[in-house]
Scaffold this active site. Structure first.
Site, short mmCIF file in Angstrom:
data_model
loop_
_atom_site.label_atom_id
_atom_site.label_comp_id
_atom_site.label_asym_id
_atom_site.label_seq_id
_atom_site.Cartn_x
_atom_site.Cartn_y
_atom_site.Cartn_z
N TYR A 144 0.86 -1.19 0.00
CA TYR A 144 0.00 0.00 0.00
C TYR A 144 0.90 1.23 0.00
O TYR A 144 1.79 1.36 0.84
CB TYR A 144 -0.90 0.01 1.24
N ASP A 239 9.59 3.66 -1.00
CA ASP A 239 8.57 4.20 -0.10
C ASP A 239 9.06 3.92 1.32
O ASP A 239 8.86 2.83 1.86
CB ASP A 239 7.23 3.53 -0.37
N LYS A 267 5.41 10.11 8.48
CA LYS A 267 5.32 9.57 9.84
C LYS A 267 6.33 10.18 10.79
O LYS A 267 6.13 11.28 11.29
CB LYS A 267 5.38 8.05 9.79
#
Length: 427
Positions: A144, A239, A267
């Protein structure tokens, strides 16, 4: 099970929000029951709406590497807020954070800040397409990378098969610009490039998979991605929204000794506030507007509160011995789970890379979505409910990683150990 206060709040939420939540995994649908509503947090502890404490292994899905409400980060946010919460104009803090990112991740020679990891991925892949003049993006099945239409795809019938939509509302024509391979499948990626290599703008990969649970890469797989993208003049995009600053100071690319063309961060970068960034080679990033023709913008990009929190967080990560201590915390949690799982009749794999880990209810190690998809979801759900009843808030999905912080020491580990022993034994 969740308390009466949380159940009452969830009933209200169901009337005003889809599924009662603002992100699907929070709804507890895959583990049963209704979610615990959180009132506050400190260090490794969450406090529920009824006042009960839980050991937190979600960590806001990764950002809280220092634990919740770290005093120095809170102070930085408060100081920034006194100057205004947003300017919509350049600030000194943006420059300082970009320089610090480059210091931690040298491959990011130029950086563009965004407001989320999803935005960062969208920006990186847009510039990859603009730079190469190609349309096709390659991703892994089960991975994802945010909510962009062309990334919400599922597998076709072969390694080089174009994707089909995995969400309502995604046009087939858009999904068809993405092709899929299995994680850690060297032969599959070789076949795909042999068939369509000159169409591939970029391969995007989590260098440690986190969205099918924590799955370690085989180094040969990552090396093959690097080799093929170079051979076919495509770009390799890491990513590192989850792995950035978590599996090593410089992320997975430092841990495994590989350099991508572009990197996406989020994050931890914002110290718990919404933020993202993408960056990489200077010649590629020079394509981004206003320097070049690839347009990407954001009103709150480089938000001063997020920037202040990010700078202070990265400063604290640079303290001597931080990553050794973090690795020790995560290893202790993994060891507790591994030992406790021996009390269960269920077959369990504890997989960890750095401060990311997953308890897979699987008879075999998980290398890709093929093995993850065979996990015993029902057993995981029962285990999750049992852990929650005993004061441990584990991610409410078999396919999400857990994120210990540097504060996961002492009493919270004692609670974790007792809960794990009893929860596994109950299975």
């Amino acid at each position: 099970m969740s308390d009466a206060v949380s159940r009452a709040l969830h009933e209200k939420a169901l009337q005003v929000m889809p599924g009662g939540v603002n992100s699907p995994v929070r709804a507890f649908q895959s583990v049963g029951g209704s979610p615990v509503y959180i009132q506050s947090a400190s260090g490794p502890w969450l406090k529920g709406a009824d006042g009960r404490r839980y050991v937190d292994y979600i960590g806001s899905w990764g950002p809280m590497i220092l634990g919740h409400a770290r005093a120095e980060v809170v102070e930085a946010i408060c100081e920034a807020a006194q100057q205004s919460s947003s300017f919509g104009a350049p600030t000194q803090g943006e420059v300082a954070l970009a320089e610090k990112i480059r210091d931690f991740v040298p491959s990011m020679q130029m950086v563009r800040l965004t407001s989320s990891g999803t935005e960062a991925v969208m920006g990186a892949l847009r510039v990859a397409r603009g730079y190469t003049g190609r349309d096709l993006v390659v991703k892994c099945i089960g991975a994802y990378h945010g909510g962009a239409d062309y990334l919400l795809v599922k597998a076709g019938s072969g390694a080089a098969t174009l994707g089909a939509p995995d969400s309502a509302g995604v046009p087939k024509a858009i999904a068809s610009t993405t092709s899929l391979v299995h994680y850690n499948d060297i032969e599959g990626i070789q076949q795909l490039f042999k068939a369509r290599g000159r169409d591939v703008a970029a391969v995007i990969v989590e260098p440690v998979a986190g969205n099918m649970g924590c799955v370690a890469p085989e180094l040969a797989w990552l090396e093959e991605l690097r080799s093929l993208t170079e051979e076919y003049d495509s770009l390799l995009v890491f990513d590192e929204v989850m792995t950035g600053f978590r599996v090593a100071r410089g992320g997975a690319q430092e841990r495994f000794g590989l350099t991508p063309d572009l990197t996406c961060l989020g994050k931890i970068l914002g110290g718990g506030l919404p933020v993202g960034a993408y960056g990489g080679r200077r010649d590629v990033m020079s394509m981004v507007a206003p320097s070049g023709p690839v347009y990407q913008a954001g009103t709150l990009s480089g938000n001063p509160l997020a920037v202040a929190a990010g700078i202070r967080t990265l400063e604290l990560l640079d303290e001597e011995g931080f990553y050794e201590r973090l690795e020790s915390c995560a290893q202790t949690v993994a060891s507790i789970l591994a030992e406790a799982s021996k009390r269960s009749s269920a077959q369990v794999q504890i997989q960890r890379v750095g401060a990311m880990l997953t308890a897979f209810f699987s008879p075999e190690p998980v290398r890709s979505w093929r093995e993850a998809d065979r996990c015993d979801r029902d057993a995981f759900g029962r285990w999750h409910r049992s852990m929650l009843e005993r004061g441990v808030y584990w991610p409410p999905s078999q396919f999400e990683a857990a994120f210990p912080s540097i504060t996961h020491e002492g009493p919270c580990l004692e609670v974790t150990e007792q809960a794990a022993r009893e929860a596994f034994a109950a299975l």
